[in-house]
Design an enzyme around this catalytic site. Structure first.
Site, short mmCIF file in Angstrom:
data_model
loop_
_atom_site.label_atom_id
_atom_site.label_comp_id
_atom_site.label_asym_id
_atom_site.label_seq_id
_atom_site.Cartn_x
_atom_site.Cartn_y
_atom_site.Cartn_z
N LYS A 118 0.80 -1.17 0.21
CA LYS A 118 -0.07 0.11 0.11
C LYS A 118 0.92 1.31 -0.03
O LYS A 118 0.36 2.45 -0.60
CB LYS A 118 -1.01 0.02 1.21
CG LYS A 118 -2.09 -1.01 1.06
CD LYS A 118 -2.81 -1.04 1.95
CE LYS A 118 -3.91 -1.76 1.90
NZ LYS A 118 -3.65 -3.32 1.75
N GLU A 202 -2.71 7.45 7.22
CA GLU A 202 -3.43 8.46 6.48
C GLU A 202 -4.66 9.24 7.18
O GLU A 202 -5.23 8.87 8.21
CB GLU A 202 -4.35 7.32 5.38
CG GLU A 202 -3.47 6.67 4.33
CD GLU A 202 -4.44 6.01 3.39
OE1 GLU A 202 -3.60 5.77 2.23
OE2 GLU A 202 -5.51 5.48 3.76
N HIS A 237 -15.26 -3.86 8.51
CA HIS A 237 -14.23 -3.38 7.44
C HIS A 237 -14.67 -4.72 6.26
O HIS A 237 -13.82 -4.64 5.34
CB HIS A 237 -12.68 -3.24 7.45
CG HIS A 237 -12.35 -2.36 8.71
ND1 HIS A 237 -12.71 -0.92 8.47
CD2 HIS A 237 -12.04 -2.58 9.77
CE1 HIS A 237 -12.33 -0.24 9.49
NE2 HIS A 237 -12.02 -1.05 10.36
N ARG A 294 -7.32 -8.51 -8.95
CA ARG A 294 -8.09 -9.77 -9.15
C ARG A 294 -9.65 -9.71 -9.62
O ARG A 294 -10.00 -8.76 -9.40
CB ARG A 294 -7.88 -10.97 -7.98
CG ARG A 294 -8.53 -10.03 -6.78
CD ARG A 294 -8.44 -11.06 -5.40
NE ARG A 294 -8.55 -10.21 -4.22
CZ ARG A 294 -9.82 -9.58 -3.73
NH1 ARG A 294 -11.18 -9.69 -4.25
NH2 ARG A 294 -9.99 -8.88 -2.57
#
Length: 333
Positions: A118, A202, A237, A294
């Site tokens: 990431k 973030e 999540h 994917r």
């Protein structure tokens, strides 16, 4: 153009059945793999042949790169579709398939690795002018550095694992006193889940919607998006409801988000089907979250509103065929 005559599906369950149907529609011979526990599973019955690959624990069967590649070679398969889950986003698996002379139905190992990290993905997206959430994605992982960068980013913020996904290694921080504990917890969980304790920071975007854009790209560089899926309703999540089109996205915003998703895919020379995920703020600004390299469990939602068969297109792209339509041909019903 390298054709496929026999396809091994390196997965089980619903996605294996889905891929087998698409492969049969293209006239391929098909090969299923199964653990000892899945000997009588539907995907085993549907395939032209099936090969046992080990005992029920996934690390000894569905996660064994060596056993799956050996099964592909023993069966005479010339291509492997990884489905989703298990080894679908494992660059080592893609490399092993290619090294064995097999067509890997998916993006290159390089693209998988770049989007799987990431921190690197954020840097690549920023260079490609894809909007990113303000934050820190540097290599210095010292606690003092992370605390200093957190002060620069500002609260509230998210501490996130740079590897993996599914919400693991993620901790929200609303107060500065909670930062050190959140970093320690996220790092520990990331090391356990992914073998990588690296973190990124973030800014937390409050009241945001989670909107993902489906993309397709062929090996000639033709890249299109197929609109969005709104997956804002989540629990821990994990996505609960997928809605397409999103009630929060109009034509103009869809065009901007679609262009950003296409730019993200092109930044890593992407090939095949993938999903670029964004956070959409209440102010209409959107920011790159991650890319899933994917096919996703949610892909039938996009198929229903566009009319395109994404798995069939994956297989065609893997054979070297160009995309059979352009961006202007995509409509959402």
């Amino acid at each position: 153009m390298a054709g496929i005559s026999k396809l091994l599906v390196a997965n089980r369950g619903e996605i294996a059945v889905r891929v087998l149907h698409a492969a049969r529609g293209r006239g391929y011979r098909t090969v299923a793999i199964h653990s000892e526990a899945d000997e009588k599973a539907l995907h085993v019955k549907l395939a032209d042949e099936a090969i046992p690959i080990g005992p029920p624990p996934a690390p000894e069967s569905y996660l064994s790169i060596e056993r799956i590649v050996d099964a592909a070679k023993a069966s005479g398969a010339d291509a492997v579709h990884p489905g989703y889950g298990f080894l679908a986003e494992n660059a080592d698996f893609a490399e092993a398939c290619i090294a064995a002379g097999l067509i890997f139905v998916g993006p290159s190992p390089v693209a998988i690795r770049r989007m799987g990290d990431k921190s690197e993905a954020r840097r690549l997206m920023a260079a490609a002018d894809v909007p990113c959430i303000p934050g820190y994605d540097g290599d210095d992982q010292d606690l003092a550095t992370l605390e200093a960068k957190a002060r620069e980013v500002g609260l509230p913020l998210m501490v996130k694992a740079r590897a993996g996904g599914g919400g693991r290694g993620m901790r929200p921080v609303g107060k500065s006193d909670d930062l050190a504990a959140a970093i320690a917890a996220a790092r520990s969980e990331a090391e356990t889940a992914f073998g990588d304790g690296g973190l990124l920071l973030e800014r937390a975007i409050t009241e945001a919607r989670h909107v993902e854009i489906q993309v397709l790209a062929d090996r000639d560089g033709n890249t299109v998006h197929l609109g969005e899926r709104d997956c804002s309703v989540q629990r821990r999540h994990q996505k609960v409801i997928e809605e397409a089109p999103s009630p929060a996205v109009d034509e103009a915003l869809r065009a901007r988000m679609g262009e950003a998703a296409v730019a993200a895919a092109r930044a890593v020379d992407y090939e095949g089907a993938g999903t670029v995920e964004f956070l959409l703020g209440a102010d209409g600004a959107f920011h790159f979250l991650e890319m899933n390299t994917r096919i996703q469990v949610e892909h039938p939602v996009t198929e229903m509103v566009t009319g395109f068969d994404l798995v069939d297109l994956q297989l065609a792209i893997a054979e070297g065929a160009p995309l059979p339509f352009a961006q202007d041909d995509v409509t959402l019903t």
